[in-house]
Design a protein around this motif. Structure first.
Motif: not given
Length: 153
Positions: A65-76
């Motif tokens: 989940a941590q990796e996913c959340s970071a990737a979503v933030a990066a995509a933002e």
């Protein structure tokens, strides 16, 4: 105040603008992992952190989940570089983005789309699994991710 205490205080104060302790909502920055990543991003320069974060979401294997959340933030951040920022983009990230070469970050849109799509649709995405367990809020989170993908196009 001794040097060690000063350094500890300075390090801690870097995260205060992002503090929303225990936050866990459907928005891209409504969780601690995304806010931690945002703190790292504002201390970085260029596209390297964004690119590495998005690429990490595309490797084979299980995505925590941590990796996913970071990737979503990066995509933002990528979406914001294309002029399609989320209303929830932290002000510090927006200010950081103003000092960057937006066109370089915007070039990461295809990778960001793939990363968010994988997080949303799997396979092996803990964030997707966690949201699917919440029957009530899963559609809201899914809509947020679909909106992000649309803003990246």
């Amino acid at each position: 105040m001794n040097r060690r205490n000063f350094v500890a205080l300075a390090a801690l104060s870097a995260f205060i603008p992002f503090a929303k302790a225990g936050a866990w909502e459907s928005g891209s920055f409504d969780n601690d992992d995304a806010l931690d990543w945002a703190g790292q991003c504002v201390r970085s320069k260029g596209t390297s952190l964004i690119s590495a974060t998005l690429s990490a979401a595309l490797v084979d294997g299980y995505l925590e989940a941590q990796e996913c959340s970071a990737a979503v933030a990066a995509a933002e951040v990528v979406a914001a570089s294309r002029g399609k920022a989320s209303k929830s983009l932290p002000k510090e990230l927006s200010s950081w983005l103003e000092k960057q070469k937006k066109e370089e970050i915007a070039k990461l849109a295809p990778v960001a789309i793939k990363a968010v799509s994988r997080i949303l649709n799997g396979p092996k995405s803990e964030l997707q699994e966690l949201w699917q367990e919440n029957k009530k809020d899963f559609p809201v989170w899914k809509s947020e991710m679909q909106s992000l993908i649309a803003r990246l196009k």
